[in-house]
Design a protein around this motif. Structure first.
Motif, PDB file in Angstrom:
ATOM      1  N   GLU A  43       0.822  -1.321   0.410  1.00  0.00           N
ATOM      2  CA  GLU A  43       0.013   0.043  -0.051  1.00  0.00           C
ATOM      3  C   GLU A  43       0.646   1.277   0.291  1.00  0.00           C
ATOM      4  OE1 GLU A  43      -3.845   1.645   2.421  1.00  0.00           O
ATOM      5  OE2 GLU A  43      -2.441   0.911   3.582  1.00  0.00           O
ATOM      6  N   LYS A  44       2.079   1.278   0.698  1.00  0.00           N
ATOM      7  CA  LYS A  44       3.133   2.723   0.465  1.00  0.00           C
ATOM      8  C   LYS A  44       3.773   3.126  -0.599  1.00  0.00           C
ATOM      9  CE  LYS A  44       7.274  -0.374   2.040  1.00  0.00           C
ATOM     10  NZ  LYS A  44       7.876  -0.019   3.014  1.00  0.00           N
ATOM     11  N   LEU A  45       3.323   1.544  -1.627  1.00  0.00           N
ATOM     12  CA  LEU A  45       4.149   2.489  -2.752  1.00  0.00           C
ATOM     13  C   LEU A  45       3.034   2.709  -3.673  1.00  0.00           C
ATOM     14  CD1 LEU A  45       6.035  -0.822  -3.488  1.00  0.00           C
ATOM     15  CD2 LEU A  45       6.791   1.744  -2.213  1.00  0.00           C
ATOM     16  N   ALA A  46       1.457   2.787  -3.176  1.00  0.00           N
ATOM     17  CA  ALA A  46       0.572   3.512  -4.776  1.00  0.00           C
ATOM     18  C   ALA A  46       0.953   4.262  -4.617  1.00  0.00           C
ATOM     19  CB  ALA A  46      -0.774   2.537  -4.026  1.00  0.00           C
ATOM     20  N   ALA A  47       0.746   5.478  -3.518  1.00  0.00           N
ATOM     21  CA  ALA A  47       0.757   6.871  -4.240  1.00  0.00           C
ATOM     22  C   ALA A  47       2.151   7.689  -4.599  1.00  0.00           C
ATOM     23  CB  ALA A  47       0.947   7.713  -2.970  1.00  0.00           C
ATOM     24  N   ARG A  48       3.122   6.510  -4.847  1.00  0.00           N
ATOM     25  CA  ARG A  48       4.333   7.154  -5.448  1.00  0.00           C
ATOM     26  C   ARG A  48       4.457   6.844  -6.519  1.00  0.00           C
ATOM     27  NH1 ARG A  48       8.983   6.874  -1.286  1.00  0.00           N
ATOM     28  NH2 ARG A  48      10.491   6.550  -3.258  1.00  0.00           N
ATOM     29  N   ARG A  49       3.329   5.496  -7.268  1.00  0.00           N
ATOM     30  CA  ARG A  49       3.076   4.610  -7.997  1.00  0.00           C
ATOM     31  C   ARG A  49       2.723   6.047  -9.458  1.00  0.00           C
ATOM     32  NH1 ARG A  49       4.307  -1.087  -9.326  1.00  0.00           N
ATOM     33  NH2 ARG A  49       5.910  -0.672  -7.424  1.00  0.00           N
ATOM     34  N   ARG A  50       1.318   5.583  -8.979  1.00  0.00           N
ATOM     35  CA  ARG A  50       0.415   7.277  -9.075  1.00  0.00           C
ATOM     36  C   ARG A  50       0.769   7.980  -9.388  1.00  0.00           C
ATOM     37  NH1 ARG A  50      -4.010   4.477 -10.814  1.00  0.00           N
ATOM     38  NH2 ARG A  50      -4.630   4.328  -8.630  1.00  0.00           N
ATOM     39  N   ALA A  51       2.002   9.175  -8.504  1.00  0.00           N
ATOM     40  CA  ALA A  51       2.550  10.198  -8.696  1.00  0.00           C
ATOM     41  C   ALA A  51       3.280  10.106  -9.540  1.00  0.00           C
ATOM     42  CB  ALA A  51       3.312  10.197  -7.078  1.00  0.00           C
ATOM     43  N   SER A  52       3.715   8.991  -9.907  1.00  0.00           N
ATOM     44  CA  SER A  52       5.455   8.920 -10.983  1.00  0.00           C
ATOM     45  C   SER A  52       4.469   9.005 -11.851  1.00  0.00           C
ATOM     46  CB  SER A  52       6.213   7.585 -10.867  1.00  0.00           C
ATOM     47  OG  SER A  52       6.768   7.609 -12.059  1.00  0.00           O
ATOM     48  N   LYS A  53       3.214   8.764 -12.469  1.00  0.00           N
ATOM     49  CA  LYS A  53       2.812   8.293 -13.338  1.00  0.00           C
ATOM     50  C   LYS A  53       1.766   9.845 -13.911  1.00  0.00           C
ATOM     51  CE  LYS A  53       0.196   5.311 -15.726  1.00  0.00           C
ATOM     52  NZ  LYS A  53       0.732   4.383 -16.359  1.00  0.00           N
ATOM     53  N   VAL A  54       1.522  10.611 -12.708  1.00  0.00           N
ATOM     54  CA  VAL A  54       1.194  11.937 -13.571  1.00  0.00           C
ATOM     55  C   VAL A  54       2.219  12.771 -13.393  1.00  0.00           C
ATOM     56  CG1 VAL A  54       0.050  14.172 -12.042  1.00  0.00           C
ATOM     57  CG2 VAL A  54      -0.826  11.687 -12.129  1.00  0.00           C
ATOM     58  N   ALA A  55       3.200  12.649 -12.375  1.00  0.00           N
ATOM     59  CA  ALA A  55       4.992  13.622 -13.033  1.00  0.00           C
ATOM     60  C   ALA A  55       4.865  13.638 -14.766  1.00  0.00           C
ATOM     61  CB  ALA A  55       5.400  13.422 -12.416  1.00  0.00           C
ATOM     62  N   GLN A  56       4.900  11.938 -14.948  1.00  0.00           N
ATOM     63  CA  GLN A  56       5.580  11.861 -16.414  1.00  0.00           C
ATOM     64  C   GLN A  56       4.191  12.802 -17.194  1.00  0.00           C
ATOM     65  OE1 GLN A  56       8.267   9.705 -16.369  1.00  0.00           O
ATOM     66  NE2 GLN A  56       8.196  10.455 -17.664  1.00  0.00           N
ATOM     67  N   ARG A  57       3.144  12.461 -16.898  1.00  0.00           N
ATOM     68  CA  ARG A  57       3.004  13.473 -18.444  1.00  0.00           C
ATOM     69  C   ARG A  57       2.744  14.919 -18.307  1.00  0.00           C
ATOM     70  NH1 ARG A  57      -2.026  10.130 -16.706  1.00  0.00           N
ATOM     71  NH2 ARG A  57      -2.464  11.327 -15.436  1.00  0.00           N
ATOM     72  N   ARG A  58       2.651  15.005 -17.059  1.00  0.00           N
ATOM     73  CA  ARG A  58       2.892  16.634 -16.932  1.00  0.00           C
ATOM     74  C   ARG A  58       4.274  16.659 -17.569  1.00  0.00           C
ATOM     75  NH1 ARG A  58       0.872  18.664 -11.344  1.00  0.00           N
ATOM     76  NH2 ARG A  58      -1.360  17.859 -11.612  1.00  0.00           N
ATOM     77  N   LEU A  59       5.322  16.664 -17.572  1.00  0.00           N
ATOM     78  CA  LEU A  59       6.397  16.373 -18.253  1.00  0.00           C
ATOM     79  C   LEU A  59       5.801  16.659 -19.654  1.00  0.00           C
ATOM     80  CD1 LEU A  59       9.382  15.250 -15.445  1.00  0.00           C
ATOM     81  CD2 LEU A  59       8.487  17.052 -16.359  1.00  0.00           C
ATOM     82  N   ASP A  60       5.168  15.458 -19.835  1.00  0.00           N
ATOM     83  CA  ASP A  60       5.346  14.807 -21.232  1.00  0.00           C
ATOM     84  C   ASP A  60       4.680  16.070 -21.988  1.00  0.00           C
ATOM     85  OD1 ASP A  60       5.796  12.854 -21.462  1.00  0.00           O
ATOM     86  OD2 ASP A  60       4.364  11.346 -21.645  1.00  0.00           O
ATOM     87  N   SER A  61       3.264  17.201 -21.309  1.00  0.00           N
ATOM     88  CA  SER A  61       2.607  17.538 -22.171  1.00  0.00           C
ATOM     89  C   SER A  61       3.610  19.103 -22.195  1.00  0.00           C
ATOM     90  CB  SER A  61       1.691  18.238 -20.874  1.00  0.00           C
ATOM     91  OG  SER A  61       1.308  18.179 -20.053  1.00  0.00           O
ATOM     92  N   MET A  62       4.610  19.452 -21.720  1.00  0.00           N
ATOM     93  CA  MET A  62       5.089  20.667 -21.040  1.00  0.00           C
ATOM     94  C   MET A  62       6.297  20.414 -22.215  1.00  0.00           C
ATOM     95  SD  MET A  62       6.499  20.797 -17.261  1.00  0.00           S
ATOM     96  CE  MET A  62       7.866  21.322 -17.286  1.00  0.00           C
ATOM     97  N   GLU A  63       6.535  19.267 -22.554  1.00  0.00           N
ATOM     98  CA  GLU A  63       7.641  18.835 -23.997  1.00  0.00           C
ATOM     99  C   GLU A  63       6.666  19.633 -25.371  1.00  0.00           C
ATOM    100  OE1 GLU A  63       8.853  15.494 -24.375  1.00  0.00           O
ATOM    101  OE2 GLU A  63      10.444  15.012 -22.313  1.00  0.00           O
ATOM    102  N   LEU A  64       5.792  19.506 -24.722  1.00  0.00           N
ATOM    103  CA  LEU A  64       5.299  19.620 -26.088  1.00  0.00           C
ATOM    104  C   LEU A  64       4.940  20.454 -26.404  1.00  0.00           C
ATOM    105  CD1 LEU A  64       1.635  16.840 -26.495  1.00  0.00           C
ATOM    106  CD2 LEU A  64       3.884  17.274 -27.722  1.00  0.00           C
ATOM    107  N   GLU A  65       3.943  21.425 -25.472  1.00  0.00           N
ATOM    108  CA  GLU A  65       3.970  22.817 -25.429  1.00  0.00           C
ATOM    109  C   GLU A  65       5.468  23.664 -25.940  1.00  0.00           C
ATOM    110  OE1 GLU A  65       2.746  24.253 -21.729  1.00  0.00           O
ATOM    111  OE2 GLU A  65       1.040  22.805 -22.463  1.00  0.00           O
ATOM    112  N   GLU A  66       6.227  22.849 -25.284  1.00  0.00           N
ATOM    113  CA  GLU A  66       8.287  23.409 -25.988  1.00  0.00           C
ATOM    114  C   GLU A  66       8.142  23.093 -27.161  1.00  0.00           C
ATOM    115  OE1 GLU A  66      11.346  21.749 -23.628  1.00  0.00           O
ATOM    116  OE2 GLU A  66       9.709  22.929 -21.713  1.00  0.00           O
ATOM    117  N   GLY A  67       7.689  22.094 -27.615  1.00  0.00           N
ATOM    118  CA  GLY A  67       8.021  22.264 -29.313  1.00  0.00           C
ATOM    119  C   GLY A  67       6.991  22.505 -29.807  1.00  0.00           C
ATOM    120  N   ALA A  68       5.697  23.625 -29.087  1.00  0.00           N
ATOM    121  CA  ALA A  68       4.775  23.587 -30.862  1.00  0.00           C
ATOM    122  C   ALA A  68       5.045  25.287 -30.943  1.00  0.00           C
ATOM    123  CB  ALA A  68       3.643  24.167 -29.717  1.00  0.00           C
TER     124      ALA A  68
END
Lengths: 170, 633
Positions: free
Chosen positions: A145-170
Motif C-alpha cells: 500500500e505504501k508504494l501506491a501513491a508513489r506509483r500514481r504520482a510518478s505517472k502523473v508527473a510523467q504526463r505533466r512532463l510530456d505535455s510540457m515537452e509538447l508545449e515547448e515543441g509547439a
C-alpha cells in the motif's frame, strides 16, 4: 482503496487503467476461480469498454474504509474484516439489493439466484488476487500500500512532463 | 455440454425464422469446433457452382471451442462462406470479444441463410433472438452503426459485428467488422453479408461456460499462458510494437512489398515501422484472453490527417497502404486504415488495388479511363485516400476496382494481368514470397488464395536458437532454415498448416503457434481440448483432425472443378526476379514450386499428378463422404 493484511505489510490492488488493453482475462479468471465457470456476469471485476475512445476501465470493489454497502445491509451479511476487506456471508443475505444501490461505483451485483457477486481480493481462496497474477498488461498490480501513491504520482508527473515537452515543441 | 454452449442458431432471413439446434458431440469430436465445424457445414449446405452472392450461400459464424475461457488468446471466431472474390472456399478468422459473448448467450454457431427483403439486423439477447429493422442503419459507416445499435438497445457493452457501405455495395473485398477494432477482412465475407441485407449482429450473453475437468483445464491453460508470457522476445516485441514490428525486418530481408511488389526494399522505412507508430500514435489493445496484446488503437493529433483515429495499423496495412504504394507517411496510412475500417473493407486488397492502379498509371495504361483528376503517381497519399472512398462507394473508376484485381486487370487489359498481384482472385498479402520458399508453397496451397492466414512458416527464419531447432526438426533438414532452398519445406508447411488448423478450430490465435513456438504445441492443445470438452484426444489425434479440416477445405475447391495447377497457384509476378534479392536472379521458379508441390502431395497422400486426395487418404482421415464427389480410383 483496497487493503488487506497478513501480519507483515499492508497490500493493495492497484488499478492502472491507462495500461488496460481490454483483454478481459481478469473477468474470465475471476469467475472461474470463484465459481468454476467462465462468465462475465459472475466476475467480481468488470472491464468497462469505451471502444470509440480506446479506453478500458477495470471496475471492482474498492473495499471502502467506511463502506456504504456495510452500513445499509439490514442483516449484517456484509461486514468489514480486520484487514479492511468487505466480506460477504451468503447465509445471512436476504437478497434485498440495498448494497447494489448503495455502492457508489457499481461494483456489487446480484446473480440469478439472488446472491452477491463482489470482490473479496481472493481472501476466501487464501491467495493473492488471481486477476493481478494474470494481468499481463500490468493494469492490475498487487503491491504494498505504501508504494501506491508513489506509483500514481510518478505517472502523473510523467504526463505533466510530456505535455510540457509538447508545449515547448509547439 | 462442456467447453461449448451446445447450440447453433439457424437464421432464415428469407422467411424471418430463427431456429435453435444442438451441436452434436460427434461433430465436435470429428471437427474440433470453429473453423472445422464451419467447413463441414459449408460442404453440406452447398453444391458445385453456387453463386456466392445468391441467398443460398450460407454465412457461418463459428466460435472456437475454447472461446470464452482463459486459455491463451482463445476468443477467436471463424466466418465461413463461398467467396465472391475467388468463387472458392473462404474462411476468415477474427478476434475481438464477440465469440465469448455469443457463447455466454448460449450459442457456438450462427448459420445465416436466405436474404431479407429489406435491411435487417439480428439481436441476440441470451435466449431471446430477434430480427430487427435496419433500414435506418443502411448506408452508415461501422462506427456510427456500432454506436446507434448500442443506443437503441440501451447497452454500451454489447458486442456488434457489422458491415459498412463497402459490404452493402457488394465490394468484392468488403469485410465484416467485429467491434470497431477487428476485421474479418478477406475474400468478401462483407459482400456476402450485404447480399443478405444483413447489416449487423448484436449480442449480449449473461450465461456461462463450464469445462469437463476444471482442475486439469486450469493447470494446462494457465501453464500455457505463463510460458508465453515468459518468452521475453515475443512478449516485448508484440506488446510494444504489435504486428508492425515486422516492417523493418521484412525490409532488411528485401521482402517488404514496395511499388506493387516491383521490389522488396524501401529507403527511409523507419516512419512506417511499429517502433515509430507505437511511440507516436498507438497504444495496445487486446482480444479476449490475449497474452500478446498486439492490437493497436491509433490517434493522429497533428498534421493534415489530424483527428483520424482507428484500430491499427497492422503490419499488413502499413505495407499495403504504405510501402506498396511508395507512401512513407504513417499518418496517411492511419487515415487510410480508418477509411477502410469505417467502410468495412479489407486493407490488404484495397491497398493492392491502389498500388495496382499506380503501376497501371506508371505504364500509361489508364489513358482511356476517366480518373476524375486523380494523380496516381507513386507516393501520392491523397490519391490513395480518394481511391479508397471511391471503391467503397463504387464511384467512378472505383466501380471497376471494387470487383478486385483479377476482374479489373482483365478489363484494363494490355498485359495488366501480369502485374496484378493476385491468384485465384485474391490479392496477395504483404509478404514477398520470392524471399521465402515455405511462404511460397503455403501461399500457393492456401484454399482461399495467396495469404498468410492459413499458415505462416516463420520458423524458416530461425529467429531464436529454439525456433531454429524446431524448424530443422520439423523439416528434417538443415536446409529447413535456408529460406531460398526448397528442401524440407513441404514438411515444414504441412506441420504449420496442421497446427494453424487446430488453433482455429479451438479459437486460439494462430500467433501463439508461431510467435511463441513450442509454448503452444499439439500436446497442450490436445490437453486443453480434452479437459474442456471431456472428449479424449491425443496430440497425434488432434493434429490429424487439423489435417482433416484443411483437406476438407481443399475438397471444396476440387468439387468446383479445379485440380493440380489451378488449385495451387501464385501471382505471375512472384516468378519474376526481385531486384532486392540475390544477384537479380529469379529466386522462385515454377520448377522449384512444382518440385515442392510434388513432394508435398506425396507427403499428404494425394495424387502427385492432380493434387487430389486419394481414396485411401480420405479413408484415413475420416472423410469418406467426399469420395463419391471427386475421387477417381
Amino acid at each position: 482503496m483496497a487493503i488487506s493484511t497478513d501480519n507483515a505489510e499492508r497490500m493493495m490492488l492497484f488499478v492502472d487503467a491507462e495500461k488496460c488493453t481490454g483483454c478481459n482475462t481478469c473477468m474470465l479468471i475471476c469467475s472461474f476461480v470463484h465459481d468454476k465457470v467462465f462468465s462475465y456476469e459472475r466476475s467480481r471485476i468488470r472491464v468497462w469498454r469505451d471502444d470509440n475512445r480506446g479506453n478500458f476501465v477495470p471496475i471492482l470493489c474498492e473495499q471502502c474504509a467506511d463502506a456504504p454497502c456495510v452500513s445499509v445491509c439490514p442483516t449484517e451479511a456484509l461486514s468489514q474484516d480486520k484487514g479492511g476487506v468487505v466480506q460477504y456471508d451468503p447465509t445471512r443475505c436476504v437478497g434485498c439489493s440495498e448494497c447494489v444501490n448503495a455502492c457508489p461505483i457499481g461494483a456489487i451485483s446480484l446473480d440469478a439466484q439472488g446472491k452477491l457477486v463482489k470482490c473479496d481480493l481472493c481472501s476466501s481462496l487464501g491467495t493473492t488476487p488471481y486477476c493481478a497474477q494474470y494481468c499481463t498488461a500490468g493494469a492490475l498490480q498487487w503491491i504494498p500500500e505504501k508504494l501506491a501513491a508513489r506509483r500514481r504520482a510518478s505517472k502523473v508527473a510523467q504526463r505533466r512532463l510530456d505535455s510540457m515537452e509538447l508545449e515547448e515543441g509547439a | 455440454m462442456f467447453g461449448i454452449a451446445g447450440q447453433m442458431l439457424w437464421v432464415d432471413l428469407t422467411h424471418g425464422k430463427v431456429e435453435k439446434r444442438p451441436v452434436e458431440r460427434e461433430l465436435l469430436n470429428g471437427y474440433l469446433g470453429g473453423r472445422g465445424i464451419n467447413a463441414k457445414l459449408l460442404w453440406e449446405l452447398t453444391d458445385k457452382g453456387l453463386d456466392p452472392l445468391s441467398p443460398k450461400n450460407p454465412l457461418i459464424f463459428g466460435t472456437g471451442t475454447l472461446g470464452g475461457t482463459f486459455a491463451p488468446c482463445s476468443g477467436r471466431m471463424t466466418i465461413t462462406c463461398k467467396s465472391p472474390a475467388t468463387d472458392g472456399y473462404l474462411k476468415c478468422n477474427v478476434g475481438s470479444h464477440f465469440a465469448p459473448e455469443l457463447k455466454f448467450a448460449g450459442y457456438d454457431f450462427i448459420v445465416v441463410l436466405g436474404r431479407a427483403d429489406h435491411p435487417v439486423y439480428l439481436w441476440i439477447d441470451d435466449e431471446k433472438v430477434e430480427i430487427r429493422d435496419a433500414r435506418h442503419l443502411w448506408g452508415l459507416d461501422t462506427r456510427a452503426t456500432d454506436q446507434l445499435i448500442k443506443q437503441e438497445l440501451r447497452d454500451d457493452q454489447i458486442k456488434v459485428a457489422m458491415i459498412g457501405p463497402a459490404g452493402e455495395n457488394l465490394v468484392n473485398f468488403a469485410s465484416i467488422m467485429v467491434s470497431i477494432y477487428r476485421a474479418a477482412a478477406r475474400g468478401g465475407v462483407g459482400a456476402v453479408m450485404g447480399s443478405k441485407n444483413l447489416k449487423a449482429i448484436a449480442v449480449r450473453g449473461t450465461g456461462d461456460i463450464s469445462v469437463a475437468n476444471p482442475d486439469q483445464f486450469m493447470e494446462a491453460a494457465l501453464a500455457a499462458r505463463r510460458a508465453i508470457r515468459e518468452d521475453e522476445y515475443c512478449w516485448t516485441r508484440s506488446f510494444r510494437f504489435g504486428t508492425a514490428q515486422g516492417v523493418i525486418g521484412a525490409n532488411e530481408g528485401g521482402t517488404l512489398p514496395h511499388k506493387n511488389f516491383q521490389d522488396g526494399f524501401m529507403s527511409d522505412v523507419y516512419k512506417l515501422s511499429g517502433e515509430y507508430a507505437s511511440e507516436k500514435f498507438a497504444h495496445p489493445e487486446a482480444c479476449s484472453s490475449c497474452v500478446f496484446h498486439c492490437g493497436r488503437f491509433s490517434h493522429v493529433r497533428s498534421g493534415p490527417y489530424a483527428g483520424s483515429y482507428t484500430a491499427g495499423p497492422e503490419y499488413e496495412t502499413l505495407a499495403s497502404l504504405g510501402s506498396k504504394c511508395d507512401i512513407t507517411d504513417t499518418t496517411a496510412v492511419i487515415k487510410g486504415n480508418e477509411i477502410c475500417n469505417l467502410m468495412g473493407m479489407d486493407t490488404i486488397s484495397a491497398g493492392s488495388m491502389v498500388s495496382f492502379m499506380m503501376e497501371c498509371n506508371e505504364r500509361g495504361l489508364l489513358k482511356d479511363h476517366d480518373l476524375e483528376g486523380l494523380d496516381l503517381s507513386w507516393g501520392n497519399a491523397d490519391a490513395m485516400l480518394s481511391l479508397l472512398e471511391m471503391i467503397a462507394h463504387r464511384k467512378g473508376i472505383g466501380d471497376l476496382l471494387a470487383n478486385g484485381s483479377r476482374i479489373a486487370a482483365a478489363k484494363i487489359g494490355r498485359d495488366a494481368e501480369s502485374f496484378a498481384v493476385q491468384a485465384k482472385g485474391l490479392e496477395q498479402s504483404m509478404v514477398d514470397v520470392r524471399g521465402s520458399m515455405s511462404y511460397a508453397l503455403a501461399f500457393a496451397l492456401n484454399p482461399r488464395g495467396p495469404d498468410h492466414l492459413t499458415t505462416e512458416c516463420l520458423a524458416e527464419f530461425a529467429y531464436t536458437p529454439e525456433v531454429r531447432q524446431l524448424a530443422i526438426e520439423v523439416s528434417g533438414s538443415e536446409k529447413g532454415v535456408d529460406s531460398l532452398s526448397p528442401e524440407g519445406k513441404p514438411k515444414l508447411v504441412a506441420w504449420h498448416e496442421d497446427i494453424y488448423s487446430v488453433s482455429d478450430c479451438l479459437g486460439i490465435c494462430v500467433f501463439t503457434d508461431t510467435w511463441s513456438y513450442t509454448r503452444i504445441n499439439f500436446e497442450n492443445l490436445a490437453t486443453m481440448f480434452a479437459s474442456a470438452t471431456g472428449i479424449s484426444m491425443s496430440a497425434n489425434e488432434i493434429r490429424r483432425r487439423g489435417e482433416k479440416v484443411f483437406t476438407l477445405e481443399r475438397a471444396f475447391n476440387i468439387r468446383e472443378g479445379r485440380s493440380g495447377r489451378d488449385l495451387d497457384v501464385l501471382p505471375p509476378r512472384m516468378f519474376e526476379p526481385s531486384p532486392s534479392l540475390k544477384g537479380g536472379e529469379a529466386t522462385l521458379t515454377r520448377e522449384k514450386l512444382d518440385r515442392m508441390l510434388q513432394e508435398y502431395y506425396k507427403l499428404r497422400g494425394w495424387s502427385t499428378k492432380t493434387g487430389v486426395p486419394t481414396a485411401k487418404n480420405l479413408q484415413d482421415l475420416g472423410l469418406n463422404f467426399l469420395k463419391e464427389k471427386f475421387v477417381r480410383e
